[in-house]
Write a protein that holds these residues in place. Structure first.
Motif: not given
Length: 256
Positions: A214-225, A237-243
């Protein structure tokens, strides 16, 4: 008079004919007076005098008429000559005027042609004196930079993720990401936690930075798999969530 008797005689003019008529008239008058019965010597003398007076009068009238006619003819001839002279003068003046106009038009055309030739020569000299600007070389197409190649290892995954994060404005450093990956998965992109609370709840943590689905889906970054196990997609995605939660992955020092 028969024609053969008159063919050799000179023809009488109108003046001569009138003179003859006058003489004939005077003769007739004298004959009348001479045959009147009982006429005396004085009467005959008077008749002779009358005849003498008639003759000059007749010739005077004829002469006056002839002179008048001659004057009329002369005047008509003079008038015709004057008219012809005036018409000739008018034609001559018109011809001279037309010739002058034609000459002026020819001179004007010649002058315009000369000016045009001079202007053309001047333009030619200007073009010769000032060389035409050399055409600008065609702009070379800007070559697109070659796609950056990252090594397929932990160092390459982190560096590729950092480049994507920089374009998206996501904070984080190489050291902060590397430190948390080693703690969470020891650098194994296929790592999975089947014993913590997330696993008990049916959503185990997965990948390099142990992110639940769920966290991956919510913070997925466009242009990545969209594959949770993809190393670059997992790190980004993890760095986007941590930020969003801690300000940066650099601020994470334990389970998050």
């Amino acid at each position: 008079m028969p024609k053969h008797l008159t063919s050799g005689l000179p023809r009488l003019s109108r003046t001569h004919k009138l003179s003859v008529a006058g003489v004939a008239t005077a003769g007739a008058a004298a004959l009348v007076f001479s045959i009147v019965p009982g006429a005396g010597a004085d009467q005959g003398k008077s008749q002779a005098t009358a005849v003498e007076n008639v003759k000059p009068v007749a010739f005077s009238a004829v002469d006056t008429a002839a002179k008048t006619q001659q004057a009329t003819i002369t005047q008509q001839a003079n008038n015709a000559a004057a008219k012809g002279k005036a018409e000739a003068a008018a034609k001559k003046a018109a011809a001279e005027k037309a010739a002058k106009a034609k000459a002026a038009a020819a001179a004007k055309a010649k002058a315009e042609k000369a000016r045009a030739a001079k202007a053309a020569a001047s333009r030619s000299q200007v073009r010769t004196a000032i060389p035409a600007a050399a055409p600008k070389p065609a702009a070379k197409p800007v070559a697109k930079p070659a796609a950056k190649v990252y090594p397929d290892n932990l160092d390459g995954w982190i560096r590729e993720s950092l480049d994507i994060m920089a374009k998206k404005g996501i904070p984080g450093s190489y050291e902060g990401i590397h430190r948390n990956i080693i703690r969470e998965s020891s650098g194994n992109p296929m790592a999975i936690n089947n014993w913590d609370i997330n696993a008990i709840n049916g959503t185990p943590s997965k990948g390099l930075l142990q992110v639940i689905q769920p966290t991956f889906n919510a913070y997925h970054v466009e242009g990545t798999s969209w594959n949770l196990y993809d190393p670059v997609a997992n790190i980004t995605a993890a760095c986007n969530y941590a930020a969003d939660r801690y300000g940066s992955m650099d601020n994470v020092n334990s389970a998050y």
